[in-house]
Write a protein that holds these residues in place. Structure first.
Motif, PDB file in Angstrom:
ATOM      1  N   ILE A   1      87.508  51.236   8.919  1.00 20.00           N
ATOM      2  CA  ILE A   1      86.739  52.399   9.344  1.00 20.00           C
ATOM      3  C   ILE A   1      86.315  53.228   8.135  1.00 20.00           C
ATOM      4  CG2 ILE A   1      86.876  54.583  10.604  1.00 20.00           C
ATOM      5  CD1 ILE A   1      88.856  53.128  12.521  1.00 20.00           C
ATOM      6  N   ALA A   2      87.247  53.469   7.212  1.00 14.57           N
ATOM      7  CA  ALA A   2      86.930  54.245   6.015  1.00 14.57           C
ATOM      8  C   ALA A   2      85.833  53.575   5.202  1.00 14.57           C
ATOM      9  CB  ALA A   2      88.188  54.433   5.165  1.00 14.57           C
ATOM     10  N   LYS A   3      85.916  52.255   5.036  1.00 12.82           N
ATOM     11  CA  LYS A   3      84.900  51.532   4.277  1.00 12.82           C
ATOM     12  C   LYS A   3      83.538  51.599   4.961  1.00 12.82           C
ATOM     13  CE  LYS A   3      83.688  47.104   2.215  1.00 12.82           C
ATOM     14  NZ  LYS A   3      82.252  47.308   2.587  1.00 12.82           N
ATOM     15  N   LEU A   4      83.518  51.367   6.264  1.00  8.93           N
ATOM     16  CA  LEU A   4      82.252  51.373   6.989  1.00  8.93           C
ATOM     17  C   LEU A   4      81.619  52.767   6.963  1.00  8.93           C
ATOM     18  CD1 LEU A   4      83.187  49.158  10.073  1.00  8.93           C
ATOM     19  CD2 LEU A   4      81.805  48.504   8.083  1.00  8.93           C
ATOM     20  N   ALA A   5      82.438  53.815   7.088  1.00  5.95           N
ATOM     21  CA  ALA A   5      81.910  55.175   7.006  1.00  5.95           C
ATOM     22  C   ALA A   5      81.284  55.416   5.638  1.00  5.95           C
ATOM     23  CB  ALA A   5      83.013  56.189   7.286  1.00  5.95           C
ATOM     24  N   ASP A   6      81.952  54.955   4.578  1.00  8.04           N
ATOM     25  CA  ASP A   6      81.403  55.092   3.226  1.00  8.04           C
ATOM     26  C   ASP A   6      80.084  54.336   3.081  1.00  8.04           C
ATOM     27  OD1 ASP A   6      83.568  56.615   2.540  1.00  8.04           O
ATOM     28  OD2 ASP A   6      84.585  55.041   1.381  1.00  8.04           O
ATOM     29  N   ASP A   7      79.952  53.243   3.831  1.00  7.75           N
ATOM     30  CA  ASP A   7      78.734  52.424   3.768  1.00  7.75           C
ATOM     31  C   ASP A   7      77.599  52.980   4.622  1.00  7.75           C
ATOM     32  OD1 ASP A   7      80.017  50.688   2.072  1.00  7.75           O
ATOM     33  OD2 ASP A   7      80.452  49.177   3.592  1.00  7.75           O
ATOM     34  N   GLY A   8      77.833  54.093   5.312  1.00  8.93           N
ATOM     35  CA  GLY A   8      76.787  54.724   6.089  1.00  8.93           C
ATOM     36  C   GLY A   8      76.753  54.371   7.566  1.00  8.93           C
TER      37      GLY A   8
ATOM     38  N   ASN B   1     108.281  67.749  27.944  1.00  9.53           N
ATOM     39  CA  ASN B   1     108.354  67.926  26.494  1.00  9.53           C
ATOM     40  C   ASN B   1     107.481  66.890  25.791  1.00  9.53           C
ATOM     41  OD1 ASN B   1     110.314  70.035  26.724  1.00  9.53           O
ATOM     42  ND2 ASN B   1     111.868  68.460  27.082  1.00  9.53           N
ATOM     43  N   VAL B   2     106.191  67.135  25.836  1.00 10.61           N
ATOM     44  CA  VAL B   2     105.253  66.186  25.257  1.00 10.61           C
ATOM     45  C   VAL B   2     104.572  66.805  24.039  1.00 10.61           C
ATOM     46  CG1 VAL B   2     104.841  65.101  27.483  1.00 10.61           C
ATOM     47  CG2 VAL B   2     103.326  66.939  26.723  1.00 10.61           C
ATOM     48  N   THR B   3     104.070  65.945  23.174  1.00  9.52           N
ATOM     49  CA  THR B   3     103.389  66.403  21.968  1.00  9.52           C
ATOM     50  C   THR B   3     101.900  66.149  22.106  1.00  9.52           C
ATOM     51  OG1 THR B   3     105.330  65.853  20.633  1.00  9.52           O
ATOM     52  CG2 THR B   3     103.241  66.156  19.466  1.00  9.52           C
ATOM     53  N   PRO B   4     101.074  67.197  22.180  1.00  8.91           N
ATOM     54  CA  PRO B   4      99.631  66.997  22.242  1.00  8.91           C
ATOM     55  C   PRO B   4      99.146  66.312  20.968  1.00  8.91           C
ATOM     56  CG  PRO B   4     100.215  69.250  22.827  1.00  8.91           C
ATOM     57  CD  PRO B   4     101.444  68.618  22.235  1.00  8.91           C
ATOM     58  N   ARG B   5      98.177  65.422  21.118  1.00  9.16           N
ATOM     59  CA  ARG B   5      97.706  64.670  19.960  1.00  9.16           C
ATOM     60  C   ARG B   5      96.251  64.959  19.594  1.00  9.16           C
ATOM     61  NH1 ARG B   5      99.806  58.404  20.117  1.00  9.16           N
ATOM     62  NH2 ARG B   5     102.027  58.813  19.871  1.00  9.16           N
ATOM     63  N   ALA B   6      95.574  65.800  20.358  1.00  5.63           N
ATOM     64  CA  ALA B   6      94.146  65.989  20.120  1.00  5.63           C
ATOM     65  C   ALA B   6      93.864  66.428  18.688  1.00  5.63           C
ATOM     66  CB  ALA B   6      93.570  66.995  21.117  1.00  5.63           C
ATOM     67  N   SER B   7      94.618  67.412  18.183  1.00  7.09           N
ATOM     68  CA  SER B   7      94.356  67.899  16.823  1.00  7.09           C
ATOM     69  C   SER B   7      94.660  66.830  15.787  1.00  7.09           C
ATOM     70  CB  SER B   7      95.171  69.160  16.539  1.00  7.09           C
ATOM     71  OG  SER B   7      96.560  68.909  16.647  1.00  7.09           O
ATOM     72  N   SER B   8      95.694  66.023  16.016  1.00  3.76           N
ATOM     73  CA  SER B   8      96.023  64.931  15.092  1.00  3.76           C
ATOM     74  C   SER B   8      94.922  63.874  15.096  1.00  3.76           C
ATOM     75  CB  SER B   8      97.357  64.292  15.481  1.00  3.76           C
ATOM     76  OG  SER B   8      98.423  65.200  15.356  1.00  3.76           O
ATOM     77  N   ILE B   9      94.418  63.559  16.280  1.00  2.00           N
ATOM     78  CA  ILE B   9      93.326  62.578  16.387  1.00  2.00           C
ATOM     79  C   ILE B   9      92.112  63.064  15.603  1.00  2.00           C
ATOM     80  CG2 ILE B   9      91.694  61.504  17.988  1.00  2.00           C
ATOM     81  CD1 ILE B   9      93.980  61.639  20.103  1.00  2.00           C
ATOM     82  N   GLU B  10      91.790  64.329  15.765  1.00  5.61           N
ATOM     83  CA  GLU B  10      90.608  64.871  15.091  1.00  5.61           C
ATOM     84  C   GLU B  10      90.799  64.932  13.580  1.00  5.61           C
ATOM     85  OE1 GLU B  10      90.171  68.511  17.199  1.00  5.61           O
ATOM     86  OE2 GLU B  10      89.204  67.563  18.931  1.00  5.61           O
ATOM     87  N   ARG B  11      92.003  65.267  13.120  1.00  9.11           N
ATOM     88  CA  ARG B  11      92.269  65.287  11.673  1.00  9.11           C
ATOM     89  C   ARG B  11      92.161  63.892  11.090  1.00  9.11           C
ATOM     90  NH1 ARG B  11      96.496  68.799  12.995  1.00  9.11           N
ATOM     91  NH2 ARG B  11      98.045  67.150  12.649  1.00  9.11           N
ATOM     92  N   ALA B  12      92.769  62.913  11.759  1.00  8.80           N
ATOM     93  CA  ALA B  12      92.705  61.539  11.266  1.00  8.80           C
ATOM     94  C   ALA B  12      91.266  61.043  11.246  1.00  8.80           C
ATOM     95  CB  ALA B  12      93.572  60.636  12.144  1.00  8.80           C
ATOM     96  N   ALA B  13      90.513  61.376  12.292  1.00 10.90           N
ATOM     97  CA  ALA B  13      89.114  60.948  12.356  1.00 10.90           C
ATOM     98  C   ALA B  13      88.307  61.518  11.193  1.00 10.90           C
ATOM     99  CB  ALA B  13      88.503  61.377  13.688  1.00 10.90           C
ATOM    100  N   LYS B  14      88.546  62.766  10.870  1.00 15.59           N
ATOM    101  CA  LYS B  14      87.829  63.390   9.760  1.00 15.59           C
ATOM    102  C   LYS B  14      88.155  62.708   8.437  1.00 15.59           C
ATOM    103  CE  LYS B  14      86.908  67.894   7.628  1.00 15.59           C
ATOM    104  NZ  LYS B  14      87.208  69.352   7.677  1.00 15.59           N
ATOM    105  N   ILE B  15      89.422  62.371   8.240  1.00 15.12           N
ATOM    106  CA  ILE B  15      89.830  61.688   7.002  1.00 15.12           C
ATOM    107  C   ILE B  15      89.142  60.340   6.880  1.00 15.12           C
ATOM    108  CG2 ILE B  15      91.802  60.574   5.857  1.00 15.12           C
ATOM    109  CD1 ILE B  15      93.535  62.864   7.127  1.00 15.12           C
ATOM    110  N   LEU B  16      89.032  59.622   7.986  1.00 13.60           N
ATOM    111  CA  LEU B  16      88.454  58.271   7.958  1.00 13.60           C
ATOM    112  C   LEU B  16      86.929  58.273   7.940  1.00 13.60           C
ATOM    113  CD1 LEU B  16      90.833  56.466  10.490  1.00 13.60           C
ATOM    114  CD2 LEU B  16      90.894  56.361   7.983  1.00 13.60           C
ATOM    115  N   GLY B  17      86.320  59.396   8.300  1.00 17.73           N
ATOM    116  CA  GLY B  17      84.862  59.465   8.304  1.00 17.73           C
ATOM    117  C   GLY B  17      84.241  59.220   9.672  1.00 17.73           C
ATOM    118  N   ILE B  18      85.043  59.349  10.729  1.00 17.85           N
ATOM    119  CA  ILE B  18      84.533  59.202  12.096  1.00 17.85           C
ATOM    120  C   ILE B  18      83.808  60.489  12.469  1.00 17.85           C
ATOM    121  CG2 ILE B  18      85.183  58.901  14.513  1.00 17.85           C
ATOM    122  CD1 ILE B  18      87.666  57.370  13.482  1.00 17.85           C
TER     123      ILE B  18
END
Length: 226
Positions: free
Chosen positions: A26-33, A54-71
């Motif tokens: 994903i990171a490579k493809l994002a870099d490739d446009g 007692n659950v852990t919401p993941r929406a913010s983690s998903i969005e942070r990871a997506a930003k790092i990868l270039g999604i």
């Protein structure tokens, strides 16, 4: 001549599936446009709590990871973690059909039917329905492996993950993958767990060695229209 990828849709059950399975690619493809969209069906780890409270919401983690990868585009649904088998297949098919219609991807990545996780199998099936010939823009479908899910499937009588497509990567792509994985916090385990940073890097090195490159990610290429 190889077809040029322009728009990629990634269909997964859980936040972190995309990173573990194809983060470097994903990171490579994002870099490739390549424009990339991620669709996640669940937004917490509710199956780990007996009460479901007692659950852990993941929406913010998903969005942070997506930003790092270039999604660039992220859609997060609220179906129950490890409860996708309680949802009608038609409903889930339509979730991904809507994603295909709205984003118009030429390529689709999803989890493998070889995975021990039933959620992963269900998502894989629904994504394939959405990407079937004649019903949308998808010309290529690949399935990726998710550590501790794909590598446990064979022992449970499921089909073996059989890669026939490799994406060579360099160290910067692997570092981005590991950085995105850290966004998921407790999902990163200690070595020798396969979900540890060392385990993720070891798999990338192993897949790279299969095609004589430093690092790679492997896929089951289900269909490619050139």
């Amino acid at each position: 001549m190889l077809r040029m990828m322009r728009r990629l849709l990634i269909a997964v059950a859980h936040g972190d599936d995309e990173t573990l399975g194809a983060g470097g690619t994903i990171a490579k493809l994002a870099d490739d446009g390549v424009r990339i969209s991620l669709c996640v069906l669940t937004n917490d780890d509710g199956s780990r709590s007996e009460s479901g409270l007692n659950v852990t919401p993941r929406a913010s983690s998903i969005e942070r990871a997506a930003k790092i990868l270039g999604i660039e585009r992220v859609t997060i649904h609220t179906y129950g973690d490890n409860r996708l088998d309680t949802v009608g297949h038609l409903e889930l098919n339509r979730v991904f059909e809507r994603e295909v219609r709205d984003f118009e991807p030429d390529t689709l990545f999803t989890t493998s039917m070889s995975d021990l996780s039933l959620d992963h199998q269900i998502v894989s099936r629904a994504a394939r329905v959405a990407g079937r010939p004649g019903r949308g823009s998808v010309r290529e479908i690949r399935c990726f492996e998710v550590r501790s899910a794909t590598d446990c499937g064979e022992a449970s009588g499921l089909p073996t993950f059989r890669p026939n497509c490799w994406q060579p990567l360099d160290s910067s792509h692997i570092e981005r993958k590991l950085e995105a994985l850290r966004a998921y916090g407790d999902e990163v385990e200690a070595w020798p767990n396969p979900r540890s940073e060392r385990g993720v890097r070891a798999l990338a090195e192993y897949r790279g060695s299969q095609v004589t490159t430093d690092y790679a990610e492997a896929f089951e290429l289900l269909r490619a229209v050139l």
